[in-house]
Scaffold this motif. Structure first.
Motif, mmCIF file in Angstrom:
data_model
loop_
_atom_site.group_PDB
_atom_site.id
_atom_site.type_symbol
_atom_site.label_atom_id
_atom_site.label_comp_id
_atom_site.label_asym_id
_atom_site.label_seq_id
_atom_site.Cartn_x
_atom_site.Cartn_y
_atom_site.Cartn_z
ATOM 1 N N LEU A 1 35.062 37.016 43.288
ATOM 2 C CA LEU A 1 35.472 37.824 44.441
ATOM 3 C C LEU A 1 34.449 38.910 44.758
ATOM 4 N N GLY A 2 33.809 39.449 43.742
ATOM 5 C CA GLY A 2 32.763 40.434 43.989
ATOM 6 C C GLY A 2 31.597 39.839 44.750
ATOM 7 N N LEU A 3 31.259 38.596 44.433
ATOM 8 C CA LEU A 3 30.136 37.941 45.105
ATOM 9 C C LEU A 3 30.505 37.382 46.478
ATOM 10 N N GLU A 4 31.728 36.901 46.629
ATOM 11 C CA GLU A 4 32.121 36.218 47.866
ATOM 12 C C GLU A 4 33.165 36.964 48.682
ATOM 13 N N GLY A 5 33.466 38.190 48.320
ATOM 14 C CA GLY A 5 34.516 38.938 49.011
ATOM 15 C C GLY A 5 34.278 39.114 50.490
ATOM 16 N N HIS A 6 33.082 39.533 50.858
ATOM 17 C CA HIS A 6 32.805 39.740 52.277
ATOM 18 C C HIS A 6 32.734 38.424 53.036
ATOM 19 N N ALA A 7 32.345 37.344 52.376
ATOM 20 C CA ALA A 7 32.353 36.038 53.036
ATOM 21 C C ALA A 7 33.786 35.615 53.358
ATOM 22 N N LEU A 8 34.724 35.897 52.459
ATOM 23 C CA LEU A 8 36.132 35.596 52.735
ATOM 24 C C LEU A 8 36.642 36.430 53.910
ATOM 25 N N LEU A 9 36.286 37.697 53.933
ATOM 26 C CA LEU A 9 36.710 38.577 55.025
ATOM 27 C C LEU A 9 36.076 38.152 56.345
ATOM 28 N N GLU A 10 34.803 37.797 56.312
ATOM 29 C CA GLU A 10 34.123 37.334 57.522
ATOM 30 C C GLU A 10 34.765 36.057 58.055
ATOM 31 N N GLY A 11 35.076 35.120 57.175
ATOM 32 C CA GLY A 11 35.732 33.878 57.597
ATOM 33 C C GLY A 11 37.076 34.136 58.247
ATOM 34 N N LYS A 12 37.836 35.073 57.691
ATOM 35 C CA LYS A 12 39.140 35.420 58.266
ATOM 36 C C LYS A 12 38.972 35.972 59.681
ATOM 37 N N PHE B 1 27.140 42.457 46.515
ATOM 38 C CA PHE B 1 28.246 42.515 45.572
ATOM 39 C C PHE B 1 29.255 43.584 45.993
ATOM 40 N N VAL B 2 30.544 43.229 45.973
ATOM 41 C CA VAL B 2 31.618 44.160 46.325
ATOM 42 C C VAL B 2 32.265 44.629 45.027
ATOM 43 N N LEU B 3 31.910 45.829 44.600
ATOM 44 C CA LEU B 3 32.384 46.348 43.324
ATOM 45 C C LEU B 3 33.903 46.463 43.282
ATOM 46 N N TRP B 4 34.520 46.913 44.378
ATOM 47 C CA TRP B 4 35.973 47.093 44.394
ATOM 48 C C TRP B 4 36.694 45.755 44.298
ATOM 49 N N ALA B 5 36.117 44.691 44.837
ATOM 50 C CA ALA B 5 36.726 43.363 44.708
ATOM 51 C C ALA B 5 36.622 42.869 43.273
ATOM 52 N N PHE B 6 35.574 43.265 42.574
ATOM 53 C CA PHE B 6 35.407 42.884 41.166
ATOM 54 C C PHE B 6 36.398 43.625 40.273
ATOM 55 N N ILE B 7 36.557 44.912 40.510
ATOM 56 C CA ILE B 7 37.412 45.733 39.648
ATOM 57 C C ILE B 7 38.895 45.529 39.969
ATOM 58 N N PHE B 8 39.251 45.609 41.243
ATOM 59 C CA PHE B 8 40.654 45.506 41.671
ATOM 60 C C PHE B 8 40.866 44.217 42.462
ATOM 61 N N THR B 9 40.727 43.079 41.820
ATOM 62 C CA THR B 9 40.718 41.789 42.504
ATOM 63 C C THR B 9 41.904 41.603 43.442
ATOM 64 N N GLY B 10 43.103 41.561 42.926
ATOM 65 C CA GLY B 10 44.281 41.314 43.753
ATOM 66 C C GLY B 10 44.549 42.423 44.746
ATOM 67 N N LEU B 11 44.405 43.655 44.325
ATOM 68 C CA LEU B 11 44.640 44.776 45.233
ATOM 69 C C LEU B 11 43.627 44.792 46.376
ATOM 70 N N TRP B 12 42.386 44.423 46.081
ATOM 71 C CA TRP B 12 41.369 44.380 47.138
ATOM 72 C C TRP B 12 41.725 43.315 48.164
ATOM 73 N N LEU B 13 42.176 42.146 47.689
ATOM 74 C CA LEU B 13 42.580 41.082 48.615
ATOM 75 C C LEU B 13 43.745 41.544 49.495
ATOM 76 N N LEU B 14 44.714 42.227 48.897
ATOM 77 C CA LEU B 14 45.845 42.736 49.682
ATOM 78 C C LEU B 14 45.407 43.802 50.676
ATOM 79 N N SER B 15 44.485 44.686 50.275
ATOM 80 C CA SER B 15 44.038 45.751 51.177
ATOM 81 C C SER B 15 43.280 45.198 52.381
ATOM 82 N N LYS B 16 42.650 44.047 52.217
ATOM 83 C CA LYS B 16 41.924 43.418 53.324
ATOM 84 C C LYS B 16 42.777 42.399 54.072
ATOM 85 N N ARG B 17 44.055 42.289 53.667
ATOM 86 C CA ARG B 17 45.014 41.375 54.286
ATOM 87 C C ARG B 17 44.561 39.916 54.220
#
Length: 160
Positions: free
Chosen positions: A87-98, A31-47
């Motif tokens: 996003l908390g559960l699948e955040g790193h999977a999205l980053l890995e896919g990218k 679980f990615v806590l920062w993706a859960f709390i700051f959903t949109g900002l976390w996505l932007l920070s990871k491009r």
């Protein structure tokens, strides 16, 4: 113990092997806590631009559509929490896919208590980098013999 997915960057002939290894990325499964709390900002920070655009479209549709049909604000907050949970559960999977789409290589999965242990285990499992010293020229009678298909420290494939 946690599992980490190890991704290595695409080969760049202008970058030294040590710097190439320094760019290796370790993504902790879980679980990615920062993706859960700051959903949109976390996505932007990871491009993750496409994921952010989809998130923004869903968020706007829920916000404006929910108000238009009279959904309770608590229901809208719950919808936002569900998006954050995804996003908390699948955040790193999205980053890995990218990263895989950009040419990074999946180098493996390593288990360890913390990132230091995981990095040590991963880099110890890699073959040693060649020395920067030039190879000596051997006389033809002393040319080293190599055996194909031999693993480990055994000098030849037939000896046991």
């Amino acid at each position: 113990m946690a599992f980490y997915t190890v991704l290595t960057p695409p080969h760049d002939p202008l970058v030294s092997p040590a710097d190439q290894q320094g760019r290796t990325m370790f993504l902790k499964d879980g679980f990615v806590l920062w993706a859960f709390i700051f959903t949109g900002l976390w996505l932007l920070s990871k491009r993750l631009w496409l994921a952010f655009a989809i998130f923004l479209a869903i968020w706007a549709a829920i916000g404006f559509g929910g108000r238009a049909i009279g959904i309770n604000p608590l229901g809208l907050l719950l919808a936002q929490a569900l998006i954050g949970l995804f996003l908390g559960l699948e955040g790193h999977a999205l980053l890995e896919g990218k990263l895989l789409r950009k040419g990074w290589t999946l180098a493996g999965v390593v288990e360890g208590r913390d990132i230091d242990t995981v990095e040590r285990r991963f880099f110890e499992s890699l073959p040693a980098m060649p020395d920067a010293t030039p190879m000596r020229a051997y006389p033809p009678s002393l040319t080293p013999q190599t055996t194909q298909g031999v693993l480990g420290l055994f000098p030849d494939a037939t000896a046991r």
